[in-house]
Design a protein around this motif. Structure first.
Motif, PDB file in Angstrom:
ATOM      1  N   SER A   1     -46.608  31.536  16.687  1.00 20.26           N
ATOM      2  CA  SER A   1     -46.712  29.958  17.120  1.00 20.26           C
ATOM      3  C   SER A   1     -46.030  28.922  15.920  1.00 20.26           C
ATOM      4  O   SER A   1     -45.545  29.642  14.961  1.00 20.26           O
ATOM      5  N   ARG A   2     -45.637  27.921  16.437  1.00 12.53           N
ATOM      6  CA  ARG A   2     -44.846  27.035  15.547  1.00 12.53           C
ATOM      7  C   ARG A   2     -45.719  26.682  14.277  1.00 12.53           C
ATOM      8  O   ARG A   2     -45.086  26.570  13.282  1.00 12.53           O
ATOM      9  N   ARG A   3     -46.928  26.483  14.409  1.00 12.09           N
ATOM     10  CA  ARG A   3     -47.979  26.438  13.001  1.00 12.09           C
ATOM     11  C   ARG A   3     -49.055  27.552  13.549  1.00 12.09           C
ATOM     12  O   ARG A   3     -49.881  27.200  14.316  1.00 12.09           O
ATOM     13  N   HIS A   4     -48.719  28.599  12.920  1.00 13.51           N
ATOM     14  CA  HIS A   4     -49.602  29.682  13.303  1.00 13.51           C
ATOM     15  C   HIS A   4     -50.807  29.755  12.318  1.00 13.51           C
ATOM     16  O   HIS A   4     -51.860  30.142  12.896  1.00 13.51           O
ATOM     17  N   ALA A   5     -50.653  30.010  11.038  1.00 15.07           N
ATOM     18  CA  ALA A   5     -51.896  29.923  10.297  1.00 15.07           C
ATOM     19  C   ALA A   5     -51.415  29.187   8.993  1.00 15.07           C
ATOM     20  O   ALA A   5     -50.356  28.592   8.684  1.00 15.07           O
ATOM     21  N   GLU A   6     -52.309  29.041   7.938  1.00 14.67           N
ATOM     22  CA  GLU A   6     -52.305  28.631   6.627  1.00 14.67           C
ATOM     23  C   GLU A   6     -52.850  29.248   5.825  1.00 14.67           C
ATOM     24  O   GLU A   6     -53.917  30.219   6.030  1.00 14.67           O
ATOM     25  N   ILE A   7     -52.286  29.204   4.467  1.00 13.08           N
ATOM     26  CA  ILE A   7     -52.816  30.020   3.315  1.00 13.08           C
ATOM     27  C   ILE A   7     -53.131  28.944   2.234  1.00 13.08           C
ATOM     28  O   ILE A   7     -51.944  28.191   1.779  1.00 13.08           O
ATOM     29  N   GLU A   8     -54.352  29.116   1.783  1.00 17.36           N
ATOM     30  CA  GLU A   8     -54.767  28.038   0.697  1.00 17.36           C
ATOM     31  C   GLU A   8     -55.389  28.824  -0.399  1.00 17.36           C
ATOM     32  O   GLU A   8     -56.293  29.767  -0.179  1.00 17.36           O
ATOM     33  N   PHE A   9     -55.095  28.486  -1.643  1.00 16.00           N
ATOM     34  CA  PHE A   9     -55.827  28.865  -2.872  1.00 16.00           C
ATOM     35  C   PHE A   9     -57.085  28.032  -3.034  1.00 16.00           C
ATOM     36  O   PHE A   9     -57.069  26.947  -3.233  1.00 16.00           O
ATOM     37  N   LYS A  10     -58.267  28.554  -2.795  1.00 20.89           N
ATOM     38  CA  LYS A  10     -59.501  27.665  -2.964  1.00 20.89           C
ATOM     39  C   LYS A  10     -60.588  28.789  -3.614  1.00 20.89           C
ATOM     40  O   LYS A  10     -60.885  29.737  -3.108  1.00 20.89           O
ATOM     41  N   ASP A  11     -61.570  28.171  -4.511  1.00 19.33           N
ATOM     42  CA  ASP A  11     -62.710  28.953  -4.642  1.00 19.33           C
ATOM     43  C   ASP A  11     -62.332  30.176  -5.509  1.00 19.33           C
ATOM     44  O   ASP A  11     -62.958  31.149  -5.256  1.00 19.33           O
ATOM     45  N   GLY A  12     -61.074  30.169  -6.298  1.00 18.63           N
ATOM     46  CA  GLY A  12     -60.873  31.571  -6.857  1.00 18.63           C
ATOM     47  C   GLY A  12     -60.092  32.531  -5.869  1.00 18.63           C
ATOM     48  O   GLY A  12     -59.812  33.766  -6.386  1.00 18.63           O
ATOM     49  N   ALA A  13     -59.582  32.180  -4.612  1.00 21.10           N
ATOM     50  CA  ALA A  13     -59.098  33.359  -3.929  1.00 21.10           C
ATOM     51  C   ALA A  13     -58.246  32.569  -2.887  1.00 21.10           C
ATOM     52  O   ALA A  13     -58.443  31.347  -2.490  1.00 21.10           O
ATOM     53  N   TYR A  14     -57.297  33.412  -2.512  1.00 22.59           N
ATOM     54  CA  TYR A  14     -56.189  32.963  -1.400  1.00 22.59           C
ATOM     55  C   TYR A  14     -56.974  33.106   0.044  1.00 22.59           C
ATOM     56  O   TYR A  14     -57.642  34.169   0.281  1.00 22.59           O
ATOM     57  N   VAL A  15     -57.010  32.163   0.994  1.00 20.54           N
ATOM     58  CA  VAL A  15     -57.727  32.436   2.204  1.00 20.54           C
ATOM     59  C   VAL A  15     -56.667  31.783   3.346  1.00 20.54           C
ATOM     60  O   VAL A  15     -56.114  30.881   3.219  1.00 20.54           O
ATOM     61  N   LEU A  16     -56.421  33.012   4.186  1.00 18.95           N
ATOM     62  CA  LEU A  16     -55.654  32.731   5.266  1.00 18.95           C
ATOM     63  C   LEU A  16     -56.702  32.159   6.541  1.00 18.95           C
ATOM     64  O   LEU A  16     -57.708  32.762   6.663  1.00 18.95           O
ATOM     65  N   THR A  17     -56.100  30.947   7.146  1.00 20.23           N
ATOM     66  CA  THR A  17     -56.768  30.450   8.329  1.00 20.23           C
ATOM     67  C   THR A  17     -55.830  30.368   9.536  1.00 20.23           C
ATOM     68  O   THR A  17     -54.754  30.013   9.588  1.00 20.23           O
ATOM     69  N   ASP A  18     -56.285  30.967  10.628  1.00 16.43           N
ATOM     70  CA  ASP A  18     -55.558  30.807  12.000  1.00 16.43           C
ATOM     71  C   ASP A  18     -55.531  29.592  12.462  1.00 16.43           C
ATOM     72  O   ASP A  18     -56.666  28.945  12.490  1.00 16.43           O
ATOM     73  N   LEU A  19     -54.624  29.051  12.945  1.00 14.41           N
ATOM     74  CA  LEU A  19     -54.801  27.516  13.454  1.00 14.41           C
ATOM     75  C   LEU A  19     -54.962  27.560  14.761  1.00 14.41           C
ATOM     76  O   LEU A  19     -54.164  26.612  15.598  1.00 14.41           O
ATOM     77  N   GLY A  20     -55.315  28.722  15.563  1.00 21.39           N
ATOM     78  CA  GLY A  20     -55.628  28.633  16.967  1.00 21.39           C
ATOM     79  C   GLY A  20     -54.399  29.287  17.499  1.00 21.39           C
ATOM     80  O   GLY A  20     -54.092  28.906  18.898  1.00 21.39           O
ATOM     81  N   SER A  21     -53.594  30.086  17.077  1.00 21.84           N
ATOM     82  CA  SER A  21     -52.420  30.554  17.491  1.00 21.84           C
ATOM     83  C   SER A  21     -52.833  31.269  18.996  1.00 21.84           C
ATOM     84  O   SER A  21     -53.728  32.078  18.811  1.00 21.84           O
ATOM     85  N   ILE A  22     -52.006  31.328  19.603  1.00 20.31           N
ATOM     86  CA  ILE A  22     -51.894  32.160  21.128  1.00 20.31           C
ATOM     87  C   ILE A  22     -52.122  33.652  20.917  1.00 20.31           C
ATOM     88  O   ILE A  22     -53.155  34.407  21.357  1.00 20.31           O
ATOM     89  N   ASN A  23     -51.538  34.215  19.945  1.00 17.61           N
ATOM     90  CA  ASN A  23     -51.386  35.725  19.788  1.00 17.61           C
ATOM     91  C   ASN A  23     -52.446  36.103  18.667  1.00 17.61           C
ATOM     92  O   ASN A  23     -52.551  37.103  18.459  1.00 17.61           O
ATOM     93  N   GLY A  24     -52.828  35.096  17.966  1.00 19.48           N
ATOM     94  CA  GLY A  24     -53.979  35.310  16.703  1.00 19.48           C
ATOM     95  C   GLY A  24     -53.246  35.818  15.644  1.00 19.48           C
ATOM     96  O   GLY A  24     -51.916  36.126  15.414  1.00 19.48           O
ATOM     97  N   THR A  25     -54.094  36.082  14.706  1.00 18.25           N
ATOM     98  CA  THR A  25     -53.661  36.538  13.246  1.00 18.25           C
ATOM     99  C   THR A  25     -54.572  37.944  12.813  1.00 18.25           C
ATOM    100  O   THR A  25     -55.748  37.680  13.132  1.00 18.25           O
TER     101      THR A  25
END
Length: 108
Positions: A54-78
């Motif tokens: 997707s154009r904006r498929h997912a995000e990765i953020e460092f929080k609470d001591g870990a990298y966290v990947l979040t799917d942004l509602g992409s059609i094909n998923g993560t």
């Protein structure tokens, strides 16, 4: 230096390495500050040239001591380690699938 006080350790850096798919060989550095967006849009920090992403498929953020990947509602998923996820803490060596790209994360 004050005795008994340890300096704060720097947060780990992450590298995404595309192992297979249209973007094979690409490497992306993820900083522990801010949010790194992943997708086809050229405004993303991780730009993939994969029509199944997707154009904006997912995000990765460092929080609470870990990298966290979040799917942004992409059609094909993560996928992380063969499981479809909406949000997932990442560990060194995890396999992430975005579209047709298989990406391995290296956390150091």
């Amino acid at each position: 230096m004050v005795l008994g006080v340890m300096p704060a350790a720097a947060p780990p850096m992450a590298i995404l390495i595309v192992r297979s798919g249209p973007d094979m060989g690409f490497k992306f550095r993820i900083k522990p500050t801010g949010v790194a967006s992943v997708g086809r849009d050229i405004e993303n920090e991780v730009v993939l040239d994969d029509p199944a992403a997707s154009r904006r498929h997912a995000e990765i953020e460092f929080k609470d001591g870990a990298y966290v990947l979040t799917d942004l509602g992409s059609i094909n998923g993560t996928m992380v380690n063969d499981h479809r996820v909406t949000a997932q803490k990442l560990a060194d060596g995890d396999r992430i699938v975005v579209g047709q790209d298989e990406i391995v994360i290296s956390i150091m």
